[in-house]
Design a protein around this motif. Sequence first.
Motif, PDB file in Angstrom:
ATOM      1  N   ASP A  25       0.818  -1.207  -0.040  1.00  0.00           N
ATOM      2  CA  ASP A  25      -0.145  -0.211  -0.074  1.00  0.00           C
ATOM      3  C   ASP A  25       0.880   1.338   0.024  1.00  0.00           C
ATOM      4  O   ASP A  25       1.932   1.317   0.797  1.00  0.00           O
ATOM      5  CB  ASP A  25      -0.789   0.087   1.146  1.00  0.00           C
ATOM      6  CG  ASP A  25      -1.970  -1.082   1.074  1.00  0.00           C
ATOM      7  OD1 ASP A  25      -2.140  -1.577   0.046  1.00  0.00           O
ATOM      8  OD2 ASP A  25      -2.456  -1.330   2.374  1.00  0.00           O
ATOM      9  N   ASN A  26       0.502   2.281  -0.903  1.00  0.00           N
ATOM     10  CA  ASN A  26       1.236   3.436  -1.059  1.00  0.00           C
ATOM     11  C   ASN A  26       2.544   3.463  -1.338  1.00  0.00           C
ATOM     12  O   ASN A  26       3.603   4.214  -0.909  1.00  0.00           O
ATOM     13  CB  ASN A  26       1.090   4.175   0.250  1.00  0.00           C
ATOM     14  CG  ASN A  26      -0.316   4.646   0.785  1.00  0.00           C
ATOM     15  OD1 ASN A  26      -1.161   4.775  -0.051  1.00  0.00           O
ATOM     16  ND2 ASN A  26      -0.682   4.184   2.052  1.00  0.00           N
ATOM     17  N   TRP A  27       3.132   2.210  -1.967  1.00  0.00           N
ATOM     18  CA  TRP A  27       4.432   2.133  -2.740  1.00  0.00           C
ATOM     19  C   TRP A  27       4.498   2.013  -4.272  1.00  0.00           C
ATOM     20  O   TRP A  27       3.485   1.249  -4.603  1.00  0.00           O
ATOM     21  CB  TRP A  27       5.072   0.861  -2.097  1.00  0.00           C
ATOM     22  CG  TRP A  27       5.252   1.123  -0.599  1.00  0.00           C
ATOM     23  CD1 TRP A  27       4.732   0.706   0.471  1.00  0.00           C
ATOM     24  CD2 TRP A  27       6.755   1.364  -0.065  1.00  0.00           C
ATOM     25  NE1 TRP A  27       5.393   1.129   1.737  1.00  0.00           N
ATOM     26  CE2 TRP A  27       6.533   1.511   1.250  1.00  0.00           C
ATOM     27  CE3 TRP A  27       7.848   1.997  -0.861  1.00  0.00           C
ATOM     28  CZ2 TRP A  27       7.543   1.814   2.085  1.00  0.00           C
ATOM     29  CZ3 TRP A  27       9.048   2.294   0.133  1.00  0.00           C
ATOM     30  CH2 TRP A  27       8.716   2.234   1.571  1.00  0.00           C
ATOM     31  N   GLN A  28       5.283   2.642  -4.877  1.00  0.00           N
ATOM     32  CA  GLN A  28       5.176   2.648  -6.372  1.00  0.00           C
ATOM     33  C   GLN A  28       6.386   1.919  -6.639  1.00  0.00           C
ATOM     34  O   GLN A  28       7.526   2.328  -6.627  1.00  0.00           O
ATOM     35  CB  GLN A  28       5.136   4.296  -6.851  1.00  0.00           C
ATOM     36  CG  GLN A  28       5.119   4.182  -8.345  1.00  0.00           C
ATOM     37  CD  GLN A  28       4.979   5.772  -8.701  1.00  0.00           C
ATOM     38  OE1 GLN A  28       5.075   6.700  -8.147  1.00  0.00           O
ATOM     39  NE2 GLN A  28       4.733   5.801 -10.305  1.00  0.00           N
ATOM     40  N   GLU A  41       7.895   5.266  -1.666  1.00  0.00           N
ATOM     41  CA  GLU A  41       6.642   5.440  -0.988  1.00  0.00           C
ATOM     42  C   GLU A  41       5.966   6.765  -1.536  1.00  0.00           C
ATOM     43  O   GLU A  41       6.637   7.646  -1.848  1.00  0.00           O
ATOM     44  CB  GLU A  41       7.119   5.685   0.678  1.00  0.00           C
ATOM     45  CG  GLU A  41       5.623   5.747   1.368  1.00  0.00           C
ATOM     46  CD  GLU A  41       5.976   5.926   2.854  1.00  0.00           C
ATOM     47  OE1 GLU A  41       5.229   5.273   3.627  1.00  0.00           O
ATOM     48  OE2 GLU A  41       6.767   6.830   3.097  1.00  0.00           O
ATOM     49  N   VAL A  42       4.681   6.329  -1.647  1.00  0.00           N
ATOM     50  CA  VAL A  42       3.919   7.411  -2.246  1.00  0.00           C
ATOM     51  C   VAL A  42       2.793   7.776  -1.195  1.00  0.00           C
ATOM     52  O   VAL A  42       2.120   6.881  -0.325  1.00  0.00           O
ATOM     53  CB  VAL A  42       3.014   7.027  -3.462  1.00  0.00           C
ATOM     54  CG1 VAL A  42       2.090   8.105  -3.876  1.00  0.00           C
ATOM     55  CG2 VAL A  42       3.996   6.808  -4.446  1.00  0.00           C
ATOM     56  N   PRO A  43       3.168   8.926  -0.446  1.00  0.00           N
ATOM     57  CA  PRO A  43       2.011   9.460   0.491  1.00  0.00           C
ATOM     58  C   PRO A  43       0.655   9.320   0.279  1.00  0.00           C
ATOM     59  O   PRO A  43       0.097   9.640  -0.763  1.00  0.00           O
ATOM     60  CB  PRO A  43       2.530  10.998   0.500  1.00  0.00           C
ATOM     61  CG  PRO A  43       3.714  11.218   0.152  1.00  0.00           C
ATOM     62  CD  PRO A  43       3.790  10.062  -1.105  1.00  0.00           C
ATOM     63  N   PRO A  44       0.034   8.834   1.347  1.00  0.00           N
ATOM     64  CA  PRO A  44      -1.498   8.750   1.231  1.00  0.00           C
ATOM     65  C   PRO A  44      -2.211  10.053   0.692  1.00  0.00           C
ATOM     66  O   PRO A  44      -1.649  11.086   1.020  1.00  0.00           O
ATOM     67  CB  PRO A  44      -2.194   8.452   2.574  1.00  0.00           C
ATOM     68  CG  PRO A  44      -0.940   7.648   3.267  1.00  0.00           C
ATOM     69  CD  PRO A  44       0.199   8.435   2.723  1.00  0.00           C
ATOM     70  N   CYS A  47      -2.872  12.850   3.220  1.00  0.00           N
ATOM     71  CA  CYS A  47      -1.476  13.506   3.569  1.00  0.00           C
ATOM     72  C   CYS A  47      -1.015  14.560   2.625  1.00  0.00           C
ATOM     73  O   CYS A  47      -0.453  15.591   3.096  1.00  0.00           O
ATOM     74  CB  CYS A  47      -0.332  12.689   3.832  1.00  0.00           C
ATOM     75  SG  CYS A  47      -0.784  11.472   5.404  1.00  0.00           S
ATOM     76  N   THR A  48      -1.620  14.402   1.253  1.00  0.00           N
ATOM     77  CA  THR A  48      -0.966  15.440   0.441  1.00  0.00           C
ATOM     78  C   THR A  48      -1.981  16.633   0.061  1.00  0.00           C
ATOM     79  O   THR A  48      -1.723  17.425  -0.400  1.00  0.00           O
ATOM     80  CB  THR A  48      -1.039  14.624  -1.114  1.00  0.00           C
ATOM     81  OG1 THR A  48      -2.023  14.041  -1.115  1.00  0.00           O
ATOM     82  CG2 THR A  48       0.404  13.748  -0.636  1.00  0.00           C
TER      83      THR A  48
END
Length: 271
Positions: A25-28, A41-44, A47-48
């Motif tokens: 989850d939330n990883w590209q 990691e891609v922030p949820p 959070c953005t």
Amino acid sequence: MSLTSRIIPDESVFSDFKRQCMSTDNWQNKYSKTGMEVWVEVPPLSCTQGHKSSVSKVHKIKCRITINDVSAATMYDVLHDNKYRKTWDPAMLESFEIARLGPNVDVGYYSWLCPKPLKNRDVVTLRSWEASEDEYVIVNYSVKHPKYPPRKGLVRAVSILTGYLVKPTGPNSCLFTYLSQADPRGSLPKWAVNAGSQILAPKVMRSVYKAGQNYLAWKAQHSPEYKPWLYPIQSQLPMMDPAELAIQRGDSLENVDESSAQQVQDLEDSS
């Protein structure tokens, strides 16, 4: 983090680290080739949206390699054996353990070469580890040590969280995961740091893997029974009070000027 130890990681730190290592989850995915994968990691989304200040500009990167000819126990030994590292890590300038804080906690120093015209880096980290038949875990993060302040001529980097999770998949095979969020400091733009880490991580992992393939032969000739990371009674390090240490935050360090910084900034502006 336990209030009693203040700086020594408790079980919740290890549990969260292992969760991050195994999570998708939330990883590209940024790289996938010949048994090697790299994620950022891609922030949820929560959070953005309207909370940009709460999102770190330094990416958290995760690299995993499937190893079919080296045991998890051997890879774990490679990560700990500082004398062996001097034989396979060409970037290392200096590396040594400073003191221990407990049977599975120590503090150490590491400095490494950076390509010119960048300045070389160093870091002081607190490291803690756990080992069982099912998995091996090492985590570290930067600390301030009263006797090891930033050195002249080197840029003091910051490990926000770095570590390894090694899980056996057979008697001589394992799944080897490296996860890191580190800030090299200096004048480097964060986008360059993030892009560079995605390129360097696979190279570092392949070097560690090769070191694992050669370790047993080397160790047989170099104090084969000496493994203080497994047998704390063997440790010759002095004990240190954890209260003498403090977590190292990046914003407390000077941003050292580097001659390449403007060139990199120009590249960023033109992109």
